[in-house]
Write a protein that holds these residues in place. Sequence first.
Motif, PDB file in Angstrom:
ATOM      1  N   VAL A  98       1.010  -1.274   0.022  1.00  0.00           N
ATOM      2  CA  VAL A  98      -0.125   0.141   0.025  1.00  0.00           C
ATOM      3  C   VAL A  98       0.834   1.255   0.012  1.00  0.00           C
ATOM      4  O   VAL A  98       1.595   1.378   0.817  1.00  0.00           O
ATOM      5  CB  VAL A  98      -0.768   0.076   1.152  1.00  0.00           C
ATOM      6  N   GLY A  99       0.800   2.245  -1.104  1.00  0.00           N
ATOM      7  CA  GLY A  99       1.525   3.274  -1.124  1.00  0.00           C
ATOM      8  C   GLY A  99       1.497   3.939  -2.461  1.00  0.00           C
ATOM      9  O   GLY A  99       1.407   3.337  -3.348  1.00  0.00           O
ATOM     10  N   GLU A 100       1.911   5.009  -2.782  1.00  0.00           N
ATOM     11  CA  GLU A 100       2.149   5.794  -3.893  1.00  0.00           C
ATOM     12  C   GLU A 100       3.093   4.929  -4.948  1.00  0.00           C
ATOM     13  O   GLU A 100       3.932   4.336  -4.291  1.00  0.00           O
ATOM     14  CB  GLU A 100       2.569   7.224  -3.820  1.00  0.00           C
ATOM     15  N   VAL A 101       2.701   4.748  -5.897  1.00  0.00           N
ATOM     16  CA  VAL A 101       3.633   4.176  -7.049  1.00  0.00           C
ATOM     17  C   VAL A 101       4.637   5.025  -7.352  1.00  0.00           C
ATOM     18  O   VAL A 101       4.348   5.595  -8.611  1.00  0.00           O
ATOM     19  CB  VAL A 101       2.826   3.496  -8.031  1.00  0.00           C
ATOM     20  N   LYS A 130       8.994   4.244  -3.109  1.00  0.00           N
ATOM     21  CA  LYS A 130       8.392   3.112  -2.537  1.00  0.00           C
ATOM     22  C   LYS A 130       8.746   1.727  -3.107  1.00  0.00           C
ATOM     23  O   LYS A 130       8.480   0.618  -2.476  1.00  0.00           O
ATOM     24  CB  LYS A 130       6.915   3.246  -2.965  1.00  0.00           C
ATOM     25  N   ASN A 131       9.345   1.638  -4.280  1.00  0.00           N
ATOM     26  CA  ASN A 131      10.055   0.587  -4.725  1.00  0.00           C
ATOM     27  C   ASN A 131       9.167  -0.761  -4.825  1.00  0.00           C
ATOM     28  O   ASN A 131       9.903  -1.844  -4.728  1.00  0.00           O
ATOM     29  CB  ASN A 131      11.272   0.275  -3.463  1.00  0.00           C
ATOM     30  N   HIS A 132       7.984  -0.625  -5.298  1.00  0.00           N
ATOM     31  CA  HIS A 132       7.397  -1.690  -5.679  1.00  0.00           C
ATOM     32  C   HIS A 132       7.789  -2.707  -6.875  1.00  0.00           C
ATOM     33  O   HIS A 132       7.674  -3.680  -6.746  1.00  0.00           O
ATOM     34  CB  HIS A 132       6.016  -1.145  -6.219  1.00  0.00           C
ATOM     35  N   LYS A 133       8.908  -1.985  -7.361  1.00  0.00           N
ATOM     36  CA  LYS A 133       9.794  -2.758  -8.485  1.00  0.00           C
ATOM     37  C   LYS A 133      10.355  -4.020  -7.800  1.00  0.00           C
ATOM     38  O   LYS A 133      10.218  -5.060  -8.637  1.00  0.00           O
ATOM     39  CB  LYS A 133      10.825  -1.904  -9.135  1.00  0.00           C
ATOM     40  N   VAL A 134      10.817  -3.925  -6.826  1.00  0.00           N
ATOM     41  CA  VAL A 134      11.567  -5.166  -6.154  1.00  0.00           C
ATOM     42  C   VAL A 134      10.595  -6.238  -5.814  1.00  0.00           C
ATOM     43  O   VAL A 134      10.706  -7.461  -5.799  1.00  0.00           O
ATOM     44  CB  VAL A 134      12.281  -4.534  -5.037  1.00  0.00           C
ATOM     45  N   GLU A 141       2.292   2.431 -15.140  1.00  0.00           N
ATOM     46  CA  GLU A 141       2.446   2.032 -16.345  1.00  0.00           C
ATOM     47  C   GLU A 141       3.715   1.197 -16.637  1.00  0.00           C
ATOM     48  O   GLU A 141       3.900   0.141 -17.110  1.00  0.00           O
ATOM     49  CB  GLU A 141       2.348   2.962 -17.618  1.00  0.00           C
ATOM     50  N   ALA A 142       4.820   1.704 -15.978  1.00  0.00           N
ATOM     51  CA  ALA A 142       6.216   1.110 -16.227  1.00  0.00           C
ATOM     52  C   ALA A 142       6.145  -0.197 -15.239  1.00  0.00           C
ATOM     53  O   ALA A 142       6.735  -1.353 -15.571  1.00  0.00           O
ATOM     54  CB  ALA A 142       7.102   2.193 -15.290  1.00  0.00           C
ATOM     55  N   HIS A 143       5.369  -0.277 -14.225  1.00  0.00           N
ATOM     56  CA  HIS A 143       5.215  -1.466 -13.317  1.00  0.00           C
ATOM     57  C   HIS A 143       4.630  -2.673 -14.290  1.00  0.00           C
ATOM     58  O   HIS A 143       4.901  -3.584 -13.937  1.00  0.00           O
ATOM     59  CB  HIS A 143       4.731  -1.059 -12.057  1.00  0.00           C
ATOM     60  N   GLN A 196       4.795  -7.538 -17.437  1.00  0.00           N
ATOM     61  CA  GLN A 196       4.768  -8.310 -18.411  1.00  0.00           C
ATOM     62  C   GLN A 196       5.911  -8.858 -19.103  1.00  0.00           C
ATOM     63  O   GLN A 196       5.912 -10.048 -19.527  1.00  0.00           O
ATOM     64  CB  GLN A 196       4.004  -7.411 -19.513  1.00  0.00           C
ATOM     65  N   SER A 197       6.771  -8.282 -18.751  1.00  0.00           N
ATOM     66  CA  SER A 197       8.294  -8.611 -19.531  1.00  0.00           C
ATOM     67  C   SER A 197       8.857  -9.764 -18.640  1.00  0.00           C
ATOM     68  O   SER A 197       9.688 -10.452 -19.131  1.00  0.00           O
ATOM     69  CB  SER A 197       9.462  -7.333 -19.379  1.00  0.00           C
ATOM     70  N   LEU A 198       8.428  -9.893 -17.455  1.00  0.00           N
ATOM     71  CA  LEU A 198       9.125 -10.813 -16.541  1.00  0.00           C
ATOM     72  C   LEU A 198       8.067 -12.127 -16.547  1.00  0.00           C
ATOM     73  O   LEU A 198       8.355 -13.051 -15.717  1.00  0.00           O
ATOM     74  CB  LEU A 198       9.165 -10.239 -14.996  1.00  0.00           C
TER      75      LEU A 198
END
Length: 562
Positions: A405-408, A412-416, A441-443, A448-450
């Motif tokens: 939960v948090g701003e994207v 906030k590092n949701h990428k990891v 959108e980047a996430h 999708q790429s993974l």
Amino acid sequence: MKKVLFVATVVKTHIMEFHIPYLKMFKEMGWETAVAARNDYENPDDCVIPYCDTYYNIPFERNPLKSGNLKAYKELKHIIDEGEYDIIHCHTPVGAMLTRLAAKQARKQGTKVFYTAHGFHFYKGAPAINWILYYPVEKWLSRYTDVLITINKEDYERAKTFKAGKVCYVPGVGIDLKKFNVGYVNKEQKRKEIGVSADDFVLLSVGELIPRKNHEVVIRALSVLKQLDKLNHIEYVICGRGAYETDLKKLAEGLDVADHVHFLGYRNDISEICNCADLFVFMSHQEGLPVALMEAMACGLPAVCSNIRGNTDLIEDGVTGLLANNTPEEVAESISKMKSDTALRNRVASAALQKIKQFDLSSVEDEMSKIYGGVRNLVLQGIYKGQRIRKELGIPLDAKVVLSVGEVNKNKNHKVGIEALAKLRDKNTYYVICGRGPLMEAHKELAQSLGVGDRVVLTGYRTDVADFYKMADVFLFPSFREGLPVAVMEAMASGLPVVATRIRGSSDLVQQGDLFEPTDVDGIAKAITSVQLGRVRHEIDAFDIQSVVGSMKEVYGSLVTR
């Protein structure tokens, strides 16, 4: 239709003895009822459970170490996972242990698990081995218990230190007082039937013939009375059967009191025998809340009993009966005292009859109805919220859900979290991110790429985040920088296990073993895989708003007084 499942080790000597009124109660409320227990009838065809829609014959073993319990666990877990029960109420040590383990996943779907402890095996004066074996197991399993019900005050006080969602005290399983108001009993005829005379002073014990029930000390007390020349016209009647019968008979013969001891075996006329006896003797080593003693009290029979938990909930020494230490000499003294004092017997019997009214079945049913009702309201209000959200997001009900939960944004590092999801072998794990921001959108593209695009859900801003905490299995907070993260505190307050990065703020809240570097994809993936599922009780009270307001009040106060 709402559904309830009752679980106990055996049917005949537990479900049928104690739980029919509650099955009836649920049926009258329109619920579908089920029972899971071993068929312990001599003739299996005799196993017919009133008010039970579905019966499952589960091969429970009384000994928790028996290998047969593994099969019982697997069968029970399948029943629970497929049954979608609203309430599961488990009883007896083995049945309750396996049920709470088997229902861990079901609880995440909204099932509420009740456990009635009919007397913990650890108690004041219990052998050390009982504390070593049973105490840590019960304490650990309490975290998988929504409502823990105790039936005596000692257990209640101890259970309040456990991690169950709620701990309640209910005065036993209830006895039907009307059942023991049998009206006129031909005392002389009944005594003749059981082998005693009209002018005998009849002692009665009711219970299984096993060491725990301690009929042995009463037989030894008879020997003491004989040595004191006080055994004349005293007869001891024992109702019950068990593995210790031969040993007890040999003991009586060896002490030369066998002609004063009558083994009646299993009886279905206990109330009539109580009404023709003079004194109930109950010297058990261990009890929860003894039904046999309660029934004797309901018949107006004065009692001498051991000074143990359960008995002391019922008997006040010298008021509703006599308490005695478990020595032949003290038991003999109490028997002699009761025999010689008719006024004492009448007084304690009258007081006991008044005392036992609070344990009447109707009173206990009312208490249980309130307890069930409280949880039933929770069921009506929110039991399906987690399922609703999963269906809305297209997530299977049996999936593991990791929530952030948090701003994207970059911090906030949701990428990891997305990269960690791609590392998991378990393809039934989903990652849900509640929040909006510039990297949405980047996430999505990264996922999708993974190859995990179908298992990463970015919900955008939500006003029902509290329900997401209830829906999820693990909370992930992979931020690079924080002050004191509110989202982590909210997740902990909801009981979610938390995996977070090792940064200021998070480290104030989360145990070190659950903290990782913000770039440690493998460590976070491993933590998500190995984290113990189920609601946990975090030490979060210090961060409660009232606690913080209190602290600020002290700060303000210190400045004002300068």
